[in-house]
Design an enzyme around this catalytic site. Structure first.
Site, mmCIF file in Angstrom:
data_model
loop_
_atom_site.group_PDB
_atom_site.id
_atom_site.type_symbol
_atom_site.label_atom_id
_atom_site.label_comp_id
_atom_site.label_asym_id
_atom_site.label_seq_id
_atom_site.Cartn_x
_atom_site.Cartn_y
_atom_site.Cartn_z
ATOM 1 N N ILE A 117 0.826 -1.204 0.000
ATOM 2 C CA ILE A 117 0.000 0.000 0.000
ATOM 3 C C ILE A 117 0.863 1.257 0.000
ATOM 4 O O ILE A 117 0.603 2.208 -0.716
ATOM 5 C CB ILE A 117 -0.942 0.025 1.230
ATOM 6 C CG1 ILE A 117 -1.815 -1.226 1.284
ATOM 7 C CG2 ILE A 117 -1.772 1.303 1.276
ATOM 8 C CD1 ILE A 117 -2.784 -1.367 0.132
ATOM 9 N N PHE A 118 1.919 1.252 0.810
ATOM 10 C CA PHE A 118 2.758 2.438 0.988
ATOM 11 C C PHE A 118 4.171 1.996 1.305
ATOM 12 O O PHE A 118 4.381 1.078 2.096
ATOM 13 C CB PHE A 118 2.199 3.296 2.136
ATOM 14 C CG PHE A 118 3.054 4.482 2.477
ATOM 15 C CD1 PHE A 118 3.051 5.620 1.679
ATOM 16 C CD2 PHE A 118 3.864 4.467 3.602
ATOM 17 C CE1 PHE A 118 3.847 6.708 1.995
ATOM 18 C CE2 PHE A 118 4.658 5.560 3.924
ATOM 19 C CZ PHE A 118 4.646 6.692 3.114
ATOM 20 N N GLU A 151 22.743 6.288 18.755
ATOM 21 C CA GLU A 151 21.594 7.042 19.265
ATOM 22 C C GLU A 151 21.887 7.688 20.618
ATOM 23 O O GLU A 151 21.470 8.817 20.870
ATOM 24 C CB GLU A 151 20.354 6.156 19.334
ATOM 25 C CG GLU A 151 19.812 5.769 17.971
ATOM 26 C CD GLU A 151 19.323 6.944 17.137
ATOM 27 O OE1 GLU A 151 18.903 7.982 17.690
ATOM 28 O OE2 GLU A 151 19.377 6.823 15.895
ATOM 29 N N PRO A 153 2.360 -5.657 18.334
ATOM 30 C CA PRO A 153 2.235 -6.863 17.517
ATOM 31 C C PRO A 153 0.878 -7.066 16.851
ATOM 32 O O PRO A 153 0.762 -7.912 15.968
ATOM 33 C CB PRO A 153 2.539 -7.992 18.493
ATOM 34 C CG PRO A 153 2.246 -7.424 19.847
ATOM 35 C CD PRO A 153 2.573 -5.962 19.744
ATOM 36 N N GLY A 154 -0.107 -6.288 17.214
ATOM 37 C CA GLY A 154 -1.409 -6.423 16.571
ATOM 38 C C GLY A 154 -1.418 -5.923 15.134
ATOM 39 O O GLY A 154 -2.261 -6.329 14.342
ATOM 40 N N GLU A 206 18.394 15.881 10.966
ATOM 41 C CA GLU A 206 17.992 17.264 10.686
ATOM 42 C C GLU A 206 16.550 17.577 11.095
ATOM 43 O O GLU A 206 16.195 18.734 11.298
ATOM 44 C CB GLU A 206 18.210 17.611 9.219
ATOM 45 C CG GLU A 206 17.352 16.854 8.248
ATOM 46 C CD GLU A 206 17.618 17.240 6.797
ATOM 47 O OE1 GLU A 206 16.662 17.163 6.015
ATOM 48 O OE2 GLU A 206 18.752 17.616 6.472
ATOM 49 N N GLU A 211 15.153 16.327 13.902
ATOM 50 C CA GLU A 211 15.048 15.862 15.288
ATOM 51 C C GLU A 211 15.454 16.987 16.245
ATOM 52 O O GLU A 211 16.510 17.598 16.090
ATOM 53 C CB GLU A 211 15.981 14.652 15.455
ATOM 54 C CG GLU A 211 15.779 13.850 16.685
ATOM 55 C CD GLU A 211 16.586 12.553 16.653
ATOM 56 O OE1 GLU A 211 16.111 11.597 17.268
ATOM 57 O OE2 GLU A 211 17.675 12.499 16.060
#
Length: 181
Positions: free
Chosen positions: A14-15, A92, A114-115, A140, A142
């Site tokens: 779909i995307f 991070e 998980p659903g 950039e 964030e």
């Protein structure tokens, strides 16, 4: 056979975005009936429970568009393709907090939603922190603010919903259990 397994007969993309992909799977249920499942594919993420040498929890506050508000979280980020989680965790922590750590320990991994999503988040504990001399740049798009808080302050942030996500709630439970030892 996996208990209650749903067999995919067809997948419709779909995307295909920068962070996630969305697909609809046609499946056959354990009882033989057909159903559709909307699934978000995510590359996975890491999160870091960083403890200062003074025994405080390192958190960041940032705006989360999906919630339309700022929340306070443990440092975290998306895995890059082919990247080991420990590499992402180190990056991070440095990018979001300006800290490095001499000690990184893998704690556990778990599914976030998980659903409908396949995202797995890998949780690390970082100790023996040190300030990075040349802090890595944030992405950039964030913007974060660093906080260092006690367990009691973190628990108060949960109570007043400034901390509002599962990975950070998990971190605070773990942090409390460590302090109780």
């Amino acid at each position: 056979m996996k208990k209650f397994e749903e067999k995919t007969t067809h997948t419709t993309p779909i995307f295909d975005g920068k962070i996630v992909k969305l697909q609809v799977d046609d499946v056959i249920l354990p009882n033989g009936k057909a159903a559709k499942r909307e699934i978000i594919k995510h590359p996975g993420a890491v999160a870091v429970i960083a403890i200062t040498n003074e025994g405080k929890l390192v958190l960041v506050e940032q705006y989360r568009k999906a919630l339309e508000r700022s929340i306070i979280e443990i440092p975290a980020g998306k895995l890059e393709q082919g990247e080991e989680p420990i590499v992402t965790a180190r990056r991070e922590l440095e990018e979001e907090t300006g800290y490095g750590a001499h000690e990184f320990t893998f704690l556990q991994a778990f599914a976030t939603s998980p659903g409908f999503a396949d995202e797995i988040i890998h949780i690390f504990v970082a100790k023996d922190l040190y300030q990075i001399e040349e802090k890595a740049d944030l992405d950039e798009d964030e913007f974060v603010e660093l906080l260092e808080v006690s367990l009691e302050e973190a628990q108060e942030m949960v109570a007043n919903e400034r901390i509002y996500d599962a990975k950070t709630a998990f971190a605070i439970i773990w942090f409390a259990m460590q302090q109780a030892k």
